[in-house]
Design an enzyme around this catalytic site. Structure first.
Site, mmCIF file in Angstrom:
data_model
loop_
_atom_site.group_PDB
_atom_site.id
_atom_site.type_symbol
_atom_site.label_atom_id
_atom_site.label_comp_id
_atom_site.label_asym_id
_atom_site.label_seq_id
_atom_site.Cartn_x
_atom_site.Cartn_y
_atom_site.Cartn_z
ATOM 1 N N GLN A 79 0.844 -1.199 0.000
ATOM 2 C CA GLN A 79 0.000 0.000 0.000
ATOM 3 C C GLN A 79 0.882 1.254 0.000
ATOM 4 O O GLN A 79 0.368 2.358 -0.111
ATOM 5 C CB GLN A 79 -0.887 0.027 1.243
ATOM 6 C CG GLN A 79 -1.824 -1.163 1.363
ATOM 7 C CD GLN A 79 -2.490 -1.171 2.723
ATOM 8 O OE1 GLN A 79 -3.520 -0.532 2.927
ATOM 9 N NE2 GLN A 79 -1.903 -1.891 3.658
ATOM 10 N N HIS A 94 -1.537 1.386 -4.305
ATOM 11 C CA HIS A 94 -1.937 2.785 -4.129
ATOM 12 C C HIS A 94 -1.020 3.719 -4.898
ATOM 13 O O HIS A 94 -0.951 4.918 -4.616
ATOM 14 C CB HIS A 94 -1.964 3.153 -2.641
ATOM 15 C CG HIS A 94 -3.088 2.475 -1.917
ATOM 16 N ND1 HIS A 94 -3.080 2.291 -0.555
ATOM 17 C CD2 HIS A 94 -4.238 1.913 -2.359
ATOM 18 C CE1 HIS A 94 -4.197 1.659 -0.197
ATOM 19 N NE2 HIS A 94 -4.912 1.414 -1.277
ATOM 20 N N THR A 147 0.366 -2.846 8.554
ATOM 21 C CA THR A 147 -0.814 -2.164 8.031
ATOM 22 C C THR A 147 -1.924 -2.148 9.075
ATOM 23 O O THR A 147 -2.135 -3.117 9.785
ATOM 24 C CB THR A 147 -1.337 -2.806 6.719
ATOM 25 O OG1 THR A 147 -2.525 -2.106 6.314
ATOM 26 C CG2 THR A 147 -1.623 -4.282 6.866
ATOM 27 N N ALA A 184 8.340 -4.877 12.074
ATOM 28 C CA ALA A 184 8.796 -5.526 10.834
ATOM 29 C C ALA A 184 10.285 -5.827 10.893
ATOM 30 O O ALA A 184 10.725 -6.929 10.533
ATOM 31 C CB ALA A 184 8.489 -4.604 9.652
HETATM 32 C C1 BV8 Z 1 -12.016 3.419 -3.435
HETATM 33 C C2 BV8 Z 1 -1.957 6.803 -1.435
HETATM 34 C C3 BV8 Z 1 -13.914 3.316 -4.860
HETATM 35 C C4 BV8 Z 1 -1.984 8.264 -1.137
HETATM 36 C C5 BV8 Z 1 -3.684 5.827 0.016
HETATM 37 C C6 BV8 Z 1 -16.175 4.112 4.762
HETATM 38 C C7 BV8 Z 1 -15.948 2.802 5.147
HETATM 39 C C8 BV8 Z 1 -15.105 1.983 4.411
HETATM 40 C C9 BV8 Z 1 -14.454 2.468 3.272
HETATM 41 C C10 BV8 Z 1 -14.675 3.765 2.907
HETATM 42 C C11 BV8 Z 1 -15.523 4.590 3.639
HETATM 43 N N1 BV8 Z 1 -15.534 5.798 3.041
HETATM 44 C C12 BV8 Z 1 -14.732 5.765 1.952
HETATM 45 C C13 BV8 Z 1 -14.217 4.527 1.867
HETATM 46 C C14 BV8 Z 1 -13.273 4.041 0.826
HETATM 47 C C15 BV8 Z 1 -11.865 4.533 1.138
HETATM 48 C C16 BV8 Z 1 -11.423 4.073 2.512
HETATM 49 O O1 BV8 Z 1 -11.103 2.911 2.708
HETATM 50 N N2 BV8 Z 1 -11.408 5.024 3.462
HETATM 51 C C17 BV8 Z 1 -10.969 4.681 4.814
HETATM 52 C C18 BV8 Z 1 -10.114 5.827 5.375
HETATM 53 C C19 BV8 Z 1 -12.218 4.460 5.662
HETATM 54 N N3 BV8 Z 1 -11.026 3.933 0.124
HETATM 55 C C20 BV8 Z 1 -10.830 4.581 -1.030
HETATM 56 O O2 BV8 Z 1 -11.230 5.701 -1.268
HETATM 57 C C21 BV8 Z 1 -10.074 3.799 -2.103
HETATM 58 N N4 BV8 Z 1 -10.789 3.897 -3.342
HETATM 59 O O3 BV8 Z 1 -12.609 2.858 -2.557
HETATM 60 O O4 BV8 Z 1 -12.555 3.704 -4.662
HETATM 61 C C22 BV8 Z 1 -14.312 3.846 -6.179
HETATM 62 C C23 BV8 Z 1 -14.660 2.928 -7.168
HETATM 63 C C24 BV8 Z 1 -15.067 3.444 -8.391
HETATM 64 C C25 BV8 Z 1 -15.116 4.840 -8.627
HETATM 65 C C26 BV8 Z 1 -14.724 5.725 -7.620
HETATM 66 C C27 BV8 Z 1 -14.318 5.234 -6.373
HETATM 67 C C28 BV8 Z 1 -8.707 4.396 -2.328
HETATM 68 C C29 BV8 Z 1 -7.878 4.241 -1.074
HETATM 69 C C30 BV8 Z 1 -6.417 4.631 -1.369
HETATM 70 C C31 BV8 Z 1 -6.038 5.870 -0.602
HETATM 71 N N5 BV8 Z 1 -4.620 6.168 -0.808
HETATM 72 N N6 BV8 Z 1 -2.376 6.054 -0.246
HETATM 73 C C32 BV8 Z 1 -0.880 8.696 -0.212
HETATM 74 O O5 BV8 Z 1 -0.103 7.844 0.281
HETATM 75 O O6 BV8 Z 1 -0.791 9.906 0.006
HETATM 76 S S1 BV8 Z 1 -4.087 5.029 1.429
HETATM 77 C C33 BV8 Z 1 -2.930 5.413 2.579
HETATM 78 O O7 BV8 Z 1 -3.502 5.109 3.808
HETATM 79 C C34 BV8 Z 1 -1.698 4.565 2.507
HETATM 80 O O8 BV8 Z 1 -1.296 4.226 1.230
HETATM 81 C C35 BV8 Z 1 -2.089 3.350 3.259
HETATM 82 O O9 BV8 Z 1 -2.621 2.383 2.419
HETATM 83 C C36 BV8 Z 1 -3.185 3.848 4.113
HETATM 84 C C37 BV8 Z 1 -2.695 3.840 5.525
HETATM 85 O O10 BV8 Z 1 -2.757 2.534 5.876
HETATM 86 P P1 BV8 Z 1 -1.466 1.793 6.451
HETATM 87 O O11 BV8 Z 1 -0.506 1.556 5.360
HETATM 88 O O12 BV8 Z 1 -2.011 0.642 7.176
HETATM 89 O O13 BV8 Z 1 -0.784 2.837 7.436
HETATM 90 P P2 BV8 Z 1 -1.344 3.310 8.838
HETATM 91 O O14 BV8 Z 1 -0.575 4.510 9.231
HETATM 92 O O15 BV8 Z 1 -2.824 3.384 8.793
HETATM 93 O O16 BV8 Z 1 -0.978 2.071 9.797
HETATM 94 C C38 BV8 Z 1 0.348 1.699 10.021
HETATM 95 C C39 BV8 Z 1 0.297 0.379 10.771
HETATM 96 O O17 BV8 Z 1 1.631 -0.059 10.972
HETATM 97 C C40 BV8 Z 1 -0.327 0.485 12.160
HETATM 98 O O18 BV8 Z 1 -1.201 -0.612 12.364
HETATM 99 C C41 BV8 Z 1 0.874 0.378 13.122
HETATM 100 O O19 BV8 Z 1 0.539 -0.307 14.305
HETATM 101 C C42 BV8 Z 1 1.837 -0.438 12.310
HETATM 102 N N7 BV8 Z 1 3.261 -0.196 12.587
HETATM 103 C C43 BV8 Z 1 3.837 0.974 13.010
HETATM 104 N N8 BV8 Z 1 5.176 0.794 13.089
HETATM 105 C C44 BV8 Z 1 5.432 -0.503 12.711
HETATM 106 C C45 BV8 Z 1 4.205 -1.121 12.383
HETATM 107 N N9 BV8 Z 1 4.125 -2.406 11.974
HETATM 108 C C46 BV8 Z 1 5.278 -3.099 11.870
HETATM 109 N N10 BV8 Z 1 6.494 -2.580 12.159
HETATM 110 C C47 BV8 Z 1 6.594 -1.286 12.578
HETATM 111 N N11 BV8 Z 1 7.806 -0.770 12.873
#
Ligand code: BV8
Length: 255
Positions: free
Chosen positions: A99, A117, A194, A237
């Site tokens: 991601q 992504h 993630t 990780a």
């Molecule tokens: C789509 C690029 C449809 C940009 C990113 C309501 C409910 C459910 C879903 C939705 C909703 N409302 C809207 C939605 C859909 C929405 C969504 O899911 N929203 C969420 C917020 C609720 N999704 C979308 O919009 C997707 N598109 O659905 O399109 C559609 C179809 C047709 C026509 C039109 C539309 C698109 C989603 C993509 C967004 N872009 N990234 C950028 O980077 O700037 S997402 C972005 O956030 C990142 O890429 C990443 O994927 C995400 C964050 O997630 P993580 O990678 O997990 O990172 P995070 O910080 O959250 O967590 C880190 C984890 O690591 C933690 O758990 C932590 O404990 C752990 N950690 C920390 N340190 C360590 C560790 N683990 C191991 N070792 C360590 N050292």
């Protein structure tokens, strides 16, 4: 930290998928997506900045944020977690679905990386979609919070956008299909770093599980992926992945 049962599961695997999120880049110094707003960016919400609406409203603000993030990615190195996966990939059928928009898996030596992504290193024209190549002197040293006007496409003079998938945008179909194919044809999926909050990416472990894969999660904290996982390794990780790869004993293989 890695139990015998987990290692036995891993040793049986013939087709492995590593599904990574921002947490795997955290130990390289790239804060996770939700922690990524430091300094002046703290006044903003990543979920709101990473949207087409934010870019339409203020292209220079959003482009400045991505340039700040890109500069910090270029300034860090892959960590032991990225390197362990790259080494594992040399000895096993292993593909990566990430991601993350950084290039740390590739810089650690991995290939077959599916960026579902997109990539912060692949900007493109908003109009003609032509990939934009950063000129060598384009490198910015943006301080936090600085607005930077996006460059113009050399072909059609429209503004260039980051090559990432924003919230509200559909994922690029070929990448999503490739990710689903890998997950559904794997016998082991490792979800590392993630939060499992963003869809449809967060469904990937479930899709693997539904087709019979063992799912192992590596994350210091619990996430919605806990309930899909056969095993949860509460570690980072860079702690867990080198331990797994060392236990697989590739170094003792006469190459
Ligand atoms: C789509 C690029 C449809 C940009 C990113 C309501 C409910 C459910 C879903 C939705 C909703 N409302 C809207 C939605 C859909 C929405 C969504 O899911 N929203 C969420 C917020 C609720 N999704 C979308 O919009 C997707 N598109 O659905 O399109 C559609 C179809 C047709 C026509 C039109 C539309 C698109 C989603 C993509 C967004 N872009 N990234 C950028 O980077 O700037 S997402 C972005 O956030 C990142 O890429 C990443 O994927 C995400 C964050 O997630 P993580 O990678 O997990 O990172 P995070 O910080 O959250 O967590 C880190 C984890 O690591 C933690 O758990 C932590 O404990 C752990 N950690 C920390 N340190 C360590 C560790 N683990 C191991 N070792 C360590 N050292």
């Amino acid at each position: 930290m890695i139990s015998e049962a987990i290692l036995n599961s891993i040793k049986k695997a013939r087709r492995i998928v590593v599904f990574s999120g921002a947490g795997i880049s955290a130990e390289s110094g790239v804060p996770t997506f939700r922690d990524d707003l430091t300094g002046l960016w703290q006044q903003y919400d990543a979920n709101l900045l990473a949207t087409p609406e934010a870019f339409t409203q203020d292209p220079a603000l959003v482009w400045g944020w991505y340039e700040w993030r890109r500069a910090r990615i270029l300034a860090v190195e892959p960590n032991a977690g990225h390197e362990a996966i790259a080494k594992w990939q040399q000895h096993a059928a292993l593909s990566i679905v990430t991601q993350n928009v950084d290039d740390l898996h590739e810089r650690a030596g991995s290939d077959k990386v599916i960026h579902i992504h997109g990539s912060i290193f692949a900007p493109r024209c908003t109009k003609c979609k032509k990939p934009y190549v950063f000129s060598s002197n384009y490198f910015q040293e943006p301080e936090s919070g600085r607005r930077i006007e996006p460059p113009l496409c050399p072909v059609c003079q429209n503004i260039v956008r980051p090559g990432v998938v924003w919230f509200g945008e559909p994922l690029y179909e070929p990448d999503l299909c490739a990710a689903i194919y890998e997950a559904e044809n794997s016998d082991l999926l490792i979800a590392v770093g993630t939060s499992g909050l963003v869809q449809p990416a967060s469904l990937i472990p479930r899709w693997a599980k539904d087709k019979g894969a063992v799912v192992i999660q590596i994350n210091p904290t619990s996430t919605p992926i806990d309930e899909v996982s056969d095993y949860n390794i509460r570690a980072t990780a860079a702690q867990a992945l080198p331990e797994i790869v060392d236990a697989l004993g590739f170094d003792s293989i006469v190459s």
